[in-house]
Write an enzyme that holds these catalytic residues in place. Sequence first.
Site, PDB file in Angstrom:
ATOM      1  N   LYS A 119       0.828  -1.212   0.000  1.00  0.00           N
ATOM      2  CA  LYS A 119       0.000   0.000   0.000  1.00  0.00           C
ATOM      3  C   LYS A 119       0.863   1.263   0.000  1.00  0.00           C
ATOM      4  O   LYS A 119       0.619   2.179  -0.790  1.00  0.00           O
ATOM      5  CB  LYS A 119      -0.942  -0.031   1.207  1.00  0.00           C
ATOM      6  CG  LYS A 119      -1.775   1.222   1.415  1.00  0.00           C
ATOM      7  CD  LYS A 119      -2.935   1.000   2.356  1.00  0.00           C
ATOM      8  CE  LYS A 119      -2.582   0.250   3.612  1.00  0.00           C
ATOM      9  NZ  LYS A 119      -1.510   0.831   4.424  1.00  0.00           N
ATOM     10  N   THR A 123       4.045   1.435  -0.829  1.00  0.00           N
ATOM     11  CA  THR A 123       4.790   1.393  -2.083  1.00  0.00           C
ATOM     12  C   THR A 123       3.946   1.937  -3.232  1.00  0.00           C
ATOM     13  O   THR A 123       4.415   2.731  -4.057  1.00  0.00           O
ATOM     14  CB  THR A 123       5.225  -0.058  -2.384  1.00  0.00           C
ATOM     15  OG1 THR A 123       6.037  -0.544  -1.308  1.00  0.00           O
ATOM     16  CG2 THR A 123       6.002  -0.144  -3.683  1.00  0.00           C
ATOM     17  N   ARG A 145       2.693   8.501   6.903  1.00  0.00           N
ATOM     18  CA  ARG A 145       3.007   8.368   8.333  1.00  0.00           C
ATOM     19  C   ARG A 145       4.469   8.002   8.537  1.00  0.00           C
ATOM     20  O   ARG A 145       5.113   7.449   7.662  1.00  0.00           O
ATOM     21  CB  ARG A 145       2.129   7.278   8.962  1.00  0.00           C
ATOM     22  CG  ARG A 145       0.658   7.615   9.046  1.00  0.00           C
ATOM     23  CD  ARG A 145      -0.146   6.411   9.521  1.00  0.00           C
ATOM     24  NE  ARG A 145       0.020   5.287   8.601  1.00  0.00           N
ATOM     25  CZ  ARG A 145      -0.155   4.013   8.932  1.00  0.00           C
ATOM     26  NH1 ARG A 145      -0.486   3.687  10.156  1.00  0.00           N
ATOM     27  NH2 ARG A 145       0.007   3.065   8.036  1.00  0.00           N
ATOM     28  N   LYS A 187       6.906  -6.822  10.831  1.00  0.00           N
ATOM     29  CA  LYS A 187       6.196  -6.197   9.709  1.00  0.00           C
ATOM     30  C   LYS A 187       7.132  -5.422   8.787  1.00  0.00           C
ATOM     31  O   LYS A 187       6.937  -5.372   7.585  1.00  0.00           O
ATOM     32  CB  LYS A 187       5.107  -5.251  10.245  1.00  0.00           C
ATOM     33  CG  LYS A 187       4.332  -4.508   9.160  1.00  0.00           C
ATOM     34  CD  LYS A 187       3.293  -3.597   9.781  1.00  0.00           C
ATOM     35  CE  LYS A 187       2.604  -2.750   8.721  1.00  0.00           C
ATOM     36  NZ  LYS A 187       3.507  -1.725   8.160  1.00  0.00           N
ATOM     37  N   ALA A 196      -3.309   1.642  12.699  1.00  0.00           N
ATOM     38  CA  ALA A 196      -4.734   1.621  12.351  1.00  0.00           C
ATOM     39  C   ALA A 196      -5.475   0.468  13.015  1.00  0.00           C
ATOM     40  O   ALA A 196      -6.706   0.457  13.023  1.00  0.00           O
ATOM     41  CB  ALA A 196      -4.907   1.534  10.843  1.00  0.00           C
ATOM     42  N   PHE A 254      -3.227  -0.388   7.256  1.00  0.00           N
ATOM     43  CA  PHE A 254      -3.839  -1.710   7.113  1.00  0.00           C
ATOM     44  C   PHE A 254      -4.971  -1.695   6.093  1.00  0.00           C
ATOM     45  O   PHE A 254      -4.949  -0.910   5.142  1.00  0.00           O
ATOM     46  CB  PHE A 254      -4.277  -2.248   8.469  1.00  0.00           C
ATOM     47  CG  PHE A 254      -3.117  -2.541   9.390  1.00  0.00           C
ATOM     48  CD1 PHE A 254      -2.063  -3.347   9.002  1.00  0.00           C
ATOM     49  CD2 PHE A 254      -3.053  -1.981  10.666  1.00  0.00           C
ATOM     50  CE1 PHE A 254      -0.979  -3.618   9.842  1.00  0.00           C
ATOM     51  CE2 PHE A 254      -1.977  -2.231  11.512  1.00  0.00           C
ATOM     52  CZ  PHE A 254      -0.941  -3.061  11.096  1.00  0.00           C
ATOM     53  N   PHE A 305       2.815  -8.834  -9.527  1.00  0.00           N
ATOM     54  CA  PHE A 305       3.984  -9.672  -9.267  1.00  0.00           C
ATOM     55  C   PHE A 305       4.302 -10.460 -10.536  1.00  0.00           C
ATOM     56  O   PHE A 305       3.401 -10.748 -11.342  1.00  0.00           O
ATOM     57  CB  PHE A 305       3.718 -10.635  -8.103  1.00  0.00           C
ATOM     58  CG  PHE A 305       3.790  -9.998  -6.740  1.00  0.00           C
ATOM     59  CD1 PHE A 305       4.831 -10.295  -5.872  1.00  0.00           C
ATOM     60  CD2 PHE A 305       2.816  -9.097  -6.329  1.00  0.00           C
ATOM     61  CE1 PHE A 305       4.897  -9.705  -4.611  1.00  0.00           C
ATOM     62  CE2 PHE A 305       2.878  -8.507  -5.075  1.00  0.00           C
ATOM     63  CZ  PHE A 305       3.925  -8.816  -4.215  1.00  0.00           C
ATOM     64  N   TRP A 320       6.898  -1.137  -7.834  1.00  0.00           N
ATOM     65  CA  TRP A 320       8.020  -1.737  -7.100  1.00  0.00           C
ATOM     66  C   TRP A 320       9.204  -1.955  -8.034  1.00  0.00           C
ATOM     67  O   TRP A 320      10.344  -1.655  -7.699  1.00  0.00           O
ATOM     68  CB  TRP A 320       7.600  -3.063  -6.464  1.00  0.00           C
ATOM     69  CG  TRP A 320       8.636  -3.649  -5.553  1.00  0.00           C
ATOM     70  CD1 TRP A 320       8.759  -3.471  -4.204  1.00  0.00           C
ATOM     71  CD2 TRP A 320       9.736  -4.506  -5.937  1.00  0.00           C
ATOM     72  NE1 TRP A 320       9.860  -4.156  -3.723  1.00  0.00           N
ATOM     73  CE2 TRP A 320      10.480  -4.794  -4.772  1.00  0.00           C
ATOM     74  CE3 TRP A 320      10.161  -5.051  -7.142  1.00  0.00           C
ATOM     75  CZ2 TRP A 320      11.601  -5.605  -4.770  1.00  0.00           C
ATOM     76  CZ3 TRP A 320      11.302  -5.858  -7.156  1.00  0.00           C
ATOM     77  CH2 TRP A 320      12.004  -6.120  -5.972  1.00  0.00           C
TER      78      TRP A 320
END
Length: 555
Positions: A71, A73, A94, A105, A273, A301, A381, A409
């Site tokens: 998210k 990224t 953030r 994480k 979140a 999230f 991907f 990415w």
Amino acid sequence: MLSDIEIAQQCKMEPIGKVASGIGLDPDDLELYGKYKAKLSDEALQKLEGKEDGKLVLVTAVNPTPAGEGKTTTSIGLAQGLWKLNKKAVLALREPSLGPCFGIKGGAAGGGYAQVVPMEDLNLHFTGDFHAITSANNLLAAMLDNHIHQGNQLDIDTRQVVWKRCEDMNDRALRNVVVGLGNKADGFVREDHFVITVASEIMAVLCLAADMDDLKARLSRMIVAYTRKGDPVTAGDLNATGAMAALLKDALKPNLIQTLEHTPAIVHGGPFANIAHGCNSVRATKAALKLGDITVTEAGFGADLGAEKFLDIKCRMAGLKPDCVVLVATVRALKYNGGVPKADLSEPNLEALKKGICNLEKHIENIQKYGVPMVVTLNRFVTDTDEELAYVEKVVKEKGCEFALSEVWEKGGEGGKELAQKVIDTLETRESNFAPLYSDDLSLKEKIEKVATEIYGAGDVSYSQGALKELKRLEDLGLGNLPVCMAKTQYSLSDNEKALGRPTGFTLNVRDVYPSTGAGFVVAITGSIMTMPGLPKVPSANSIDVVDGKIVGLF
């Protein structure tokens, strides 16, 4: 293949003053933290007040899985893609917590060729904002215990102290502690608790405060305890407001950094979140809106947590109106929701995708309830098949949404141009009719049940006796008009992290409720969610080191 940190360390960053000049900021508008980081001065923010706002785009996602959705990224890559299409985009993100950085994480700087830099600084101490919040939180705790020790003039009931200490680290041993042990001079013995800094009410207060005056007003009204008669005791009653404000004076100023492609990024605040409201600061978002054509922000999230709180708490309080929502998913995440183990997600499996896409469908339906136009993007991907991609696109379009592939990415802004163009088209052709999910005049129970049934898909809500008692007390104190901030596992739409896909008809279990009167909401704790996480069996900290003056192993 290079790691994220190796890609970030190869980036030739521009001096932050040059990045700032691209969005109309002067050198005097910045308070420098070295060559590549700066805070926006109060004077700079005041100068922006008369400017017209740009468009506001919220990036959210399906429920997170061990496969990762990307998210942040995607947010970064989208902003870079917008610049490639000649749109002046500004990111509003953030700051990462140290807990996940050293836990499991990871950080919050994005990944691949869609990152904000300096990546190591951002993921570690950055400009000291989290340290300031931790210090202010614990100063209040110290002043509260000192007041009790020095005679307890306010007649505080030590069994009803609700203010908790905090630490920006995953430390399960601090969840439940006893303070005041030792000699009489060491304080009054009582049970105490720690939360992670990002769950501190002061984090929420800082992120929702409009300016220093608002910050002090919010700090002053935070409830820290109750008297023996049951009356609330606030930070203002303890005369702690001014000292906390002094510690937070610089932390209140938004931070400016850049992406790998020198796109400006205002990064400020970091509430989780799943246990807080999960959005960057109001000051950062409003500054970004004045500085760019399009502001790209994200909420933590899945859309059931971060987006719901952004739309029902942050937008309500700050008067924000999102113009578009970008909902991020991956084929891998949807197959995981269809029952495929993490180890097998690279294998083509259309049937599992068809089974798990219900999670994406539910999040689409949820966002549509707010009246905001939406673009759904698949973070692509290399293992995704054309058949899988085509199926997701078909379902998304049947739901009335725009669809775009994202390859940020791997390709940075170039890989975000398709998504950026869809966002531009949406902003230019579709109007936002944003409205929160519920009105202020519903009771706290009605608000909890509204979120539980309409956003999560619950059939019912159960409450512990303690939660029911606290809800009544809060209503009696006149706090029933506040919005609710649901603390819930991020891994499922329900409060059971193992219930993947789209669970329905379940009972959401509210085990505790407490007021965050400074932030301006009431927190409802559901299921087994913890406000102080623990480290995994093999934490990321095991792999982090400094070699030849460079940090290694940080993702």
